[in-house]
Design an enzyme around this catalytic site. Sequence first.
Site, PDB file in Angstrom:
ATOM      1  N   GLY A   1       0.929  -2.262  -4.831  1.00 32.78           N
ATOM      2  CA  GLY A   1       1.793  -2.579  -5.655  1.00 32.78           C
ATOM      3  C   GLY A   1       2.552  -3.716  -6.021  1.00 32.78           C
ATOM      4  O   GLY A   1       3.813  -4.570  -5.696  1.00 32.78           O
TER       5      GLY A   1
ATOM      6  N   GLU B   1      -8.605   1.854  -2.494  1.00 37.78           N
ATOM      7  CA  GLU B   1      -7.404   0.903  -2.304  1.00 37.78           C
ATOM      8  C   GLU B   1      -6.624   0.501  -1.117  1.00 37.78           C
ATOM      9  O   GLU B   1      -6.024   0.566   0.072  1.00 37.78           O
ATOM     10  CB  GLU B   1      -6.174   1.947  -2.502  1.00 37.78           C
ATOM     11  CG  GLU B   1      -6.064   3.057  -4.002  1.00 37.78           C
ATOM     12  CD  GLU B   1      -4.646   3.038  -4.451  1.00 37.78           C
ATOM     13  OE1 GLU B   1      -4.650   2.836  -5.766  1.00 37.78           O
ATOM     14  OE2 GLU B   1      -4.344   3.970  -4.143  1.00 37.78           O
TER      15      GLU B   1
ATOM     16  N   HIS C   1      -3.247   9.458  -0.914  1.00 39.77           N
ATOM     17  CA  HIS C   1      -2.968   8.157  -1.255  1.00 39.77           C
ATOM     18  C   HIS C   1      -2.100   7.755   0.236  1.00 39.77           C
ATOM     19  O   HIS C   1      -1.194   8.267   1.117  1.00 39.77           O
ATOM     20  CB  HIS C   1      -1.541   8.528  -2.291  1.00 39.77           C
ATOM     21  CG  HIS C   1      -1.304   7.205  -2.902  1.00 39.77           C
ATOM     22  ND1 HIS C   1      -0.529   6.567  -1.777  1.00 39.77           N
ATOM     23  CD2 HIS C   1      -2.132   6.470  -4.691  1.00 39.77           C
ATOM     24  CE1 HIS C   1      -0.415   4.995  -3.252  1.00 39.77           C
ATOM     25  NE2 HIS C   1      -1.345   5.203  -3.725  1.00 39.77           N
TER      26      HIS C   1
ATOM     27  N   LYS D   1       3.222   7.298  -9.541  1.00 36.45           N
ATOM     28  CA  LYS D   1       4.092   7.909  -8.051  1.00 36.45           C
ATOM     29  C   LYS D   1       5.635   8.447  -8.676  1.00 36.45           C
ATOM     30  O   LYS D   1       5.378   9.437  -9.528  1.00 36.45           O
ATOM     31  CB  LYS D   1       4.000   6.074  -8.055  1.00 36.45           C
ATOM     32  CG  LYS D   1       2.668   5.171  -7.423  1.00 36.45           C
ATOM     33  CD  LYS D   1       3.186   4.620  -6.716  1.00 36.45           C
ATOM     34  CE  LYS D   1       2.065   3.785  -6.717  1.00 36.45           C
ATOM     35  NZ  LYS D   1       1.856   2.182  -5.547  1.00 36.45           N
TER      36      LYS D   1
ATOM     37  N   GLU E   1       0.375   5.944   0.539  1.00 35.91           N
ATOM     38  CA  GLU E   1       1.977   6.216   0.303  1.00 35.91           C
ATOM     39  C   GLU E   1       1.900   7.660   0.928  1.00 35.91           C
ATOM     40  O   GLU E   1       3.000   8.324   1.407  1.00 35.91           O
ATOM     41  CB  GLU E   1       2.501   6.053  -0.850  1.00 35.91           C
ATOM     42  CG  GLU E   1       2.861   4.909  -1.460  1.00 35.91           C
ATOM     43  CD  GLU E   1       3.064   4.433  -2.845  1.00 35.91           C
ATOM     44  OE1 GLU E   1       2.611   5.734  -3.513  1.00 35.91           O
ATOM     45  OE2 GLU E   1       2.348   2.828  -2.936  1.00 35.91           O
TER      46      GLU E   1
ATOM     47  N   ASN F   1      -1.599   6.476 -11.978  1.00 36.97           N
ATOM     48  CA  ASN F   1      -0.699   7.433 -11.046  1.00 36.97           C
ATOM     49  C   ASN F   1       0.708   6.607 -10.883  1.00 36.97           C
ATOM     50  O   ASN F   1       1.184   5.187 -10.359  1.00 36.97           O
ATOM     51  CB  ASN F   1      -1.041   6.589  -9.646  1.00 36.97           C
ATOM     52  CG  ASN F   1      -0.111   6.663  -8.570  1.00 36.97           C
ATOM     53  OD1 ASN F   1       0.237   8.229  -8.658  1.00 36.97           O
ATOM     54  ND2 ASN F   1      -0.833   6.393  -6.909  1.00 36.97           N
TER      55      ASN F   1
ATOM     56  N   SER G   1      -2.924  -3.367  -7.458  1.00 36.21           N
ATOM     57  CA  SER G   1      -2.596  -3.991  -8.416  1.00 36.21           C
ATOM     58  C   SER G   1      -3.593  -5.160  -9.759  1.00 36.21           C
ATOM     59  O   SER G   1      -4.043  -6.009 -10.011  1.00 36.21           O
ATOM     60  CB  SER G   1      -1.968  -5.439  -7.848  1.00 36.21           C
ATOM     61  OG  SER G   1      -0.818  -5.055  -6.857  1.00 36.21           O
TER      62      SER G   1
HETATM   63  P1  PGA Z   1      -0.353  -0.921  -7.307  1.00 36.90           P
HETATM   64  O1  PGA Z   1      -0.046   0.490  -6.888  1.00 36.90           O
HETATM   65  O2  PGA Z   1      -0.801  -0.431  -9.174  1.00 36.90           O
HETATM   66  O3  PGA Z   1       1.763  -0.616  -8.058  1.00 36.90           O
HETATM   67  O4  PGA Z   1      -0.675  -1.492  -6.624  1.00 36.90           O
HETATM   68  C1  PGA Z   1      -1.636   1.637  -6.398  1.00 36.90           C
HETATM   69  C2  PGA Z   1      -1.687   3.179  -6.172  1.00 36.90           C
HETATM   70  O5  PGA Z   1      -0.804   2.872  -5.348  1.00 36.90           O
HETATM   71  O6  PGA Z   1      -2.209   3.893  -6.429  1.00 36.90           O
END
Ligand code: PGA
Length: 261
Positions: A172, A166, A96, A12, A98, A10, A214
């Site tokens: 993050g 998640e 997601h 983003k 976000e 992903n 992460s």
């Molecule tokens: P990350 O993000 O691996 O940077 O923690 C995962 C995600 O938000 O899908």
Amino acid sequence: MKKKTLIVANWKMNPGSAAEARALFNRTKQTGSRLERMETVICPPFPYLGLFARAATTRVFLGAQDVFWANSARATGEVSPEMLKDLGVSYCIVGHSERRALGETDDIVSKKLRAALAEGLIPIVCVGEKERDSGGHYFSTLKSQIAASFSGVTRAQVRDTVIAYEPLWAIGKSAREAAEPRAIREMSIFIRKVLSDLFGAEAAQFPRILYGGSAEEANTASILSEGDVSGLLVGHASLNAEGFGEMLKVANTFETLNSKL
Ligand code: PGA
């Protein structure tokens, strides 16, 4: 029935230019194409999807980070399932955290999920709690998220879905702050149980459950071996072609026994 381990990149809102996106895609594709025991999905931002329209292979697939819930509507700025399908997109992330933070409700997630399924896209539905309270309320949070997001989905359709667990508190950060494999395992079993209550034990065996938050090179092996998940949804670590390539190679050593069938 065996399904392959699934690692989803992903990106983003990255990278900042089409040239960088091409370089990252090509390097990731090169590694992923050599790995026969796993599947790689790359989810670039919308403007770059067209660059890779014909680039998917039998091992490396194209994914979208979001999708609108209808093919035809007055919907400025949105992208329809039909458009994605036409570009050779196979998977799409739905709900997601976000996007949920920007106002996407379970109801919207459910509409998007159904629209994606109707178009033959494989939805990767994201669920996860904001925080872990000592009273264990995150279990009921997750349960209601799944029930609401999957409302209107049929028993036959649920087989073609992927669920990404998640936890928001783990996104993050760094591998050290990711959820522990044991906790991931517990949530994976719980998600399967919720699916079983909703759709019956047989259908509930099929969806692949991924972990995201992460996931990095350092914890890939432990999560895949002890976390009882079929793969990972990878954010920041997917932007480093070399490190992500290593994650793919590790994933290729695990065969997913998707179900206990
Ligand atoms: P990350 O993000 O691996 O940077 O923690 C995962 C995600 O938000 O899908």
